[in-house]
Motif scaffolding. Sequence first.
Motif: not given
Length: 404
Positions: A133, A138, A149, A151, A176, A190, A192-193
Amino acid sequence: MTKYYVYAAHRGQAPGANGITTVDPDTGEIAGTVSLGTVAPLALAHNGEGRITVLVDDSVEARTLDTGRFAITGTFDLDGSAQTRAPWTLMRITEDNTRLYLASSRAVLAVEDGRDPVAMESPREDITEIATTADDTSLYARTANTILRFDTTTGALLATSPTWAYRSFAVHPDGSAVYATAGELLLRLDGTTLAPTVEKQRPLRTEAHVAVAPDGRNVYLASVTAGLLDMTQRLDPVTLEQTGTVGHAFAQGRRWAPDGRLASFGQDTLAVMEFTTDGRLTATQLPGEIVDIAFAGPPGRQNTRLEATAGPLLVPVRIDGLTARLTTERGVPISGEKISFASASGRHLATATTGNDGRAQADVEAYVPLDPATGQPDTTTLTGPYTGRTAYAPARTTTDTDPA
């Protein structure tokens, strides 16, 4: 306004095939080539300061290309930064030039100056592509059947996508959404998920690759038939509905320029497209197979601006007799290995190679500022205990470090 040139790394068996070539995106003309001799490049990354990092064959060495001088000005060994001898094949540098990401088939490592490397959790499949990102929170990795994904601070695996035969992916700058192609599907996941939010069934007669504009306002889908150029579609980033057709691009590899141009490549041909109403395109054939591309300022002499500010007075401080010994678990000395010495604060001090007895020694001269209150050198970043690190896994080695 800065004009961005394309720098392409290419490789091959023919004389002159291994090198870095820069191309004028307006005309498609070659502006210059730096030869790498018999060394083949693997990946490029622009660090934003007039230098391009080139990952070369053997996967443990990188070279620095100074775009202003248009010459290789330095070489550095990645073994001292890595926790593993993985054969690195992918490389990315963050926009603020603070972190380097290296990826191999089964590992991703984040390398940052002054800190221990952060290893992402190992996936079960080979990694073929990575992206981050814009805020570097991420990191995403694509395998043949999943998108992962991580951290970037801890290396923890945060999300895994549903299983599909993924062929390409791109990350929205704000994280996003993730866009991917899989067979005849175009997907929006998505961010995030990694759960699918939009699935588009398209009559993709050909292999298709996806890209996102730097401002995130448009998604582009490029198709390729038998390695040839095909039309690129412009899509809405939320609905994935087609909003236009903008020109042509190769799907093998893509990079965006800050001015909005898209460079792509296939085999030995580089294409640069400007997203105007006519989708103007230039194409250039290079002397070898293209493996990676990057945008940077023009080669050779550039206009410069000097900004002078007051800085602290630095004074040299010596640390003599740093030693470390490297052995197997059974106490057998290991020779010819590099040991990286660091202070208690994590500041890198020196790198030394072990001898036949497994011992490495280093004398250090480091520069530190004067403490304005005492007038004495501020050595807080140089104090011990000192550590010696190697590229081996900790379970296989033992090290001891004795300051003089």
